[in-house]
Design a protein around this motif. Structure first.
Motif, PDB file in Angstrom:
ATOM      1  N   CYS A   2      26.233  52.638 -10.638  1.00 59.14           N
ATOM      2  CA  CYS A   2      27.253  53.315  -9.453  1.00 59.14           C
ATOM      3  C   CYS A   2      26.907  52.436  -8.010  1.00 59.14           C
ATOM      4  O   CYS A   2      25.775  52.152  -7.806  1.00 59.14           O
ATOM      5  CB  CYS A   2      26.731  54.693  -9.476  1.00 59.14           C
ATOM      6  N   SER A   3      27.875  52.261  -7.439  1.00 63.71           N
ATOM      7  CA  SER A   3      27.804  51.404  -6.050  1.00 63.71           C
ATOM      8  C   SER A   3      27.253  52.712  -5.049  1.00 63.71           C
ATOM      9  O   SER A   3      27.046  51.982  -3.716  1.00 63.71           O
ATOM     10  CB  SER A   3      29.153  50.974  -5.884  1.00 63.71           C
ATOM     11  N   HIS A   4      27.213  53.782  -5.346  1.00 62.24           N
ATOM     12  CA  HIS A   4      26.989  54.714  -4.118  1.00 62.24           C
ATOM     13  C   HIS A   4      25.617  54.807  -3.971  1.00 62.24           C
ATOM     14  O   HIS A   4      25.326  55.108  -2.580  1.00 62.24           O
ATOM     15  CB  HIS A   4      27.199  56.214  -4.262  1.00 62.24           C
ATOM     16  N   PHE A   5      24.503  54.456  -4.794  1.00 52.79           N
ATOM     17  CA  PHE A   5      23.059  54.363  -4.372  1.00 52.79           C
ATOM     18  C   PHE A   5      22.613  55.701  -3.643  1.00 52.79           C
ATOM     19  O   PHE A   5      21.821  55.529  -2.746  1.00 52.79           O
ATOM     20  CB  PHE A   5      22.775  53.465  -3.597  1.00 52.79           C
ATOM     21  N   CYS A   6      22.872  56.621  -4.066  1.00 52.40           N
ATOM     22  CA  CYS A   6      22.444  58.202  -3.429  1.00 52.40           C
ATOM     23  C   CYS A   6      21.117  58.337  -3.700  1.00 52.40           C
ATOM     24  O   CYS A   6      20.604  57.978  -4.948  1.00 52.40           O
ATOM     25  CB  CYS A   6      23.249  59.094  -3.961  1.00 52.40           C
ATOM     26  N   ASP A  52      30.747  56.822 -11.659  1.00 51.76           N
ATOM     27  CA  ASP A  52      31.861  57.102 -10.831  1.00 51.76           C
ATOM     28  C   ASP A  52      32.936  56.065 -11.023  1.00 51.76           C
ATOM     29  O   ASP A  52      32.859  55.004 -10.700  1.00 51.76           O
ATOM     30  CB  ASP A  52      31.647  57.003  -9.354  1.00 51.76           C
ATOM     31  N   LEU A  53      33.836  56.542 -11.777  1.00 54.65           N
ATOM     32  CA  LEU A  53      35.096  55.692 -12.130  1.00 54.65           C
ATOM     33  C   LEU A  53      35.819  55.211 -11.224  1.00 54.65           C
ATOM     34  O   LEU A  53      36.372  54.269 -11.055  1.00 54.65           O
ATOM     35  CB  LEU A  53      35.887  56.658 -13.255  1.00 54.65           C
ATOM     36  N   PHE A  54      35.746  56.028  -9.982  1.00 53.82           N
ATOM     37  CA  PHE A  54      36.468  55.592  -8.890  1.00 53.82           C
ATOM     38  C   PHE A  54      35.713  55.068  -7.620  1.00 53.82           C
ATOM     39  O   PHE A  54      36.305  54.721  -6.519  1.00 53.82           O
ATOM     40  CB  PHE A  54      37.438  56.903  -8.322  1.00 53.82           C
ATOM     41  N   ALA A  55      34.774  54.729  -7.968  1.00 49.90           N
ATOM     42  CA  ALA A  55      33.934  53.927  -6.963  1.00 49.90           C
ATOM     43  C   ALA A  55      34.454  52.687  -6.589  1.00 49.90           C
ATOM     44  O   ALA A  55      35.281  51.961  -7.546  1.00 49.90           O
ATOM     45  CB  ALA A  55      32.502  53.466  -7.335  1.00 49.90           C
ATOM     46  N   GLU A  56      34.251  51.928  -5.270  1.00 50.40           N
ATOM     47  CA  GLU A  56      34.847  50.680  -4.989  1.00 50.40           C
ATOM     48  C   GLU A  56      34.757  49.508  -5.773  1.00 50.40           C
ATOM     49  O   GLU A  56      35.801  48.620  -5.862  1.00 50.40           O
ATOM     50  CB  GLU A  56      34.632  50.546  -3.507  1.00 50.40           C
ATOM     51  N   ASN A  57      33.526  49.761  -6.587  1.00 50.54           N
ATOM     52  CA  ASN A  57      33.451  48.385  -7.335  1.00 50.54           C
ATOM     53  C   ASN A  57      34.019  48.500  -8.737  1.00 50.54           C
ATOM     54  O   ASN A  57      33.674  47.554  -9.526  1.00 50.54           O
ATOM     55  CB  ASN A  57      31.936  48.136  -7.481  1.00 50.54           C
ATOM     56  N   VAL A  58      34.774  49.617  -9.151  1.00 50.10           N
ATOM     57  CA  VAL A  58      35.211  49.729 -10.494  1.00 50.10           C
ATOM     58  C   VAL A  58      36.807  49.025 -10.351  1.00 50.10           C
ATOM     59  O   VAL A  58      37.538  49.529  -9.203  1.00 50.10           O
ATOM     60  CB  VAL A  58      35.337  51.056 -10.831  1.00 50.10           C
ATOM     61  N   PRO A  59      36.908  47.799 -11.182  1.00 52.49           N
ATOM     62  CA  PRO A  59      38.295  47.381 -11.116  1.00 52.49           C
ATOM     63  C   PRO A  59      39.830  48.337 -11.205  1.00 52.49           C
ATOM     64  O   PRO A  59      39.294  49.201 -12.270  1.00 52.49           O
ATOM     65  CB  PRO A  59      38.312  46.227 -11.968  1.00 52.49           C
ATOM     66  N   LYS A  60      40.658  48.091 -10.675  1.00 52.41           N
ATOM     67  CA  LYS A  60      41.665  48.906 -10.886  1.00 52.41           C
ATOM     68  C   LYS A  60      42.106  49.098 -12.568  1.00 52.41           C
ATOM     69  O   LYS A  60      42.810  50.069 -12.809  1.00 52.41           O
ATOM     70  CB  LYS A  60      42.947  48.353 -10.121  1.00 52.41           C
ATOM     71  N   GLU A  61      42.171  47.921 -13.133  1.00 55.05           N
ATOM     72  CA  GLU A  61      42.590  47.600 -14.452  1.00 55.05           C
ATOM     73  C   GLU A  61      41.806  48.500 -15.535  1.00 55.05           C
ATOM     74  O   GLU A  61      42.142  49.196 -16.405  1.00 55.05           O
ATOM     75  CB  GLU A  61      42.493  46.248 -15.020  1.00 55.05           C
ATOM     76  N   MET A  62      40.336  48.667 -15.053  1.00 55.02           N
ATOM     77  CA  MET A  62      39.405  49.543 -15.797  1.00 55.02           C
ATOM     78  C   MET A  62      39.948  51.248 -15.585  1.00 55.02           C
ATOM     79  O   MET A  62      39.907  51.934 -16.585  1.00 55.02           O
ATOM     80  CB  MET A  62      38.020  49.233 -15.407  1.00 55.02           C
ATOM     81  N   ILE A  63      40.174  51.537 -14.395  1.00 54.17           N
ATOM     82  CA  ILE A  63      40.707  52.825 -14.113  1.00 54.17           C
ATOM     83  C   ILE A  63      41.675  53.238 -14.916  1.00 54.17           C
ATOM     84  O   ILE A  63      42.111  54.032 -15.556  1.00 54.17           O
ATOM     85  CB  ILE A  63      40.851  53.164 -12.768  1.00 54.17           C
ATOM     86  N   ILE A  64      42.868  52.270 -14.727  1.00 58.33           N
ATOM     87  CA  ILE A  64      44.205  52.370 -15.389  1.00 58.33           C
ATOM     88  C   ILE A  64      43.614  52.515 -17.063  1.00 58.33           C
ATOM     89  O   ILE A  64      44.637  53.646 -17.810  1.00 58.33           O
ATOM     90  CB  ILE A  64      45.023  51.491 -15.258  1.00 58.33           C
ATOM     91  N   ARG A  65      43.083  51.953 -17.539  1.00 60.18           N
ATOM     92  CA  ARG A  65      42.901  51.840 -19.084  1.00 60.18           C
ATOM     93  C   ARG A  65      42.101  53.142 -19.494  1.00 60.18           C
ATOM     94  O   ARG A  65      42.633  53.855 -20.268  1.00 60.18           O
ATOM     95  CB  ARG A  65      41.699  50.642 -19.463  1.00 60.18           C
ATOM     96  N   VAL A  66      41.225  53.810 -18.615  1.00 64.45           N
ATOM     97  CA  VAL A  66      40.586  55.001 -19.003  1.00 64.45           C
ATOM     98  C   VAL A  66      41.630  55.902 -18.902  1.00 64.45           C
ATOM     99  O   VAL A  66      41.858  56.887 -19.721  1.00 64.45           O
ATOM    100  CB  VAL A  66      39.367  55.333 -18.257  1.00 64.45           C
ATOM    101  N   LEU A  67      42.720  56.210 -17.782  1.00 61.07           N
ATOM    102  CA  LEU A  67      43.352  57.174 -17.739  1.00 61.07           C
ATOM    103  C   LEU A  67      44.737  57.228 -18.702  1.00 61.07           C
ATOM    104  O   LEU A  67      44.979  58.198 -19.365  1.00 61.07           O
ATOM    105  CB  LEU A  67      44.273  57.064 -16.121  1.00 61.07           C
TER     106      LEU A  67
END
Length: 163
Positions: A2-6, A52-67
């Motif tokens: 995750c790129s948020h690093f909380c 986080d599927l919607f973190a900035e470092n997740v490629p758009k194509e990956m999100i679309i595949r999951v959805l």
């Protein structure tokens, strides 16, 4: 990873275990075995828990595949993100029965992480609530101003709040 690093991330606290470290380190990747799984019907799935599927470092194509995979099965899907503004980009392709969620730790924008500010998340969730059921989680609970925090949650108008 995750790129948020909380600073309070539960997943990061378990990185001392090799299995967890291997699964949640490095660039985003899809578990191809999970992408072939029959998700059945009538179930509720928390999609991409511990990341986080919607973190900035997740490629758009990956999100679309999951959805697209989720849309193949008639279930309820919970998507939680600290970057709900990015969820807006996919509003037309979420599965029909979707709950969108974000974490709001406080009404104060002083959380130590690289995620969007609390007020940015709140604004995105308020917009997403027009099209979908929304949920807020308050985790961890950090210092807050009671009435301002209540007003913020009321403004978001989520379907549910989880503490």
């Amino acid at each position: 990873e995750c790129s948020h690093f909380c600073n309070y991330c539960s997943t990061r606290s378990f990185m001392r275990y090799p299995v967890i470290k291997a699964k949640y380190s490095g660039p985003p990747l899809l578990d191809e075995k999970a992408m072939k799984k029959n998700l059945g019907t009538g179930k509720t799935w928390f999609v991409v828990a511990q990341n986080d599927l919607f973190a900035e470092n997740v490629p758009k194509e990956m999100i679309i595949r999951v959805l697209d995979h989720c849309k193949r099965f008639d279930n309820t899907y919970l998507f939680q993100s600290k970057n709900p503004e990015r969820m807006i980009d996919y509003i037309r392709i979420f599965p029909r029965d979707t709950i969108l969620c974000t974490t709001i730790e406080s009404n104060r924008d002083n959380v130590v992480c690289k995620a969007p500010t609390i007020h940015t998340r709140a604004g995105a969730m308020q917009q997403l609530g027009i099209a979908f059921r929304t949920m807020i989680t308050i985790e961890p609970i950090t210092q807050f101003d009671l009435f301002d925090f209540i007003d913020l949650i009321k403004w978001i108008n989520p379907s549910s709040v989880n503490i």
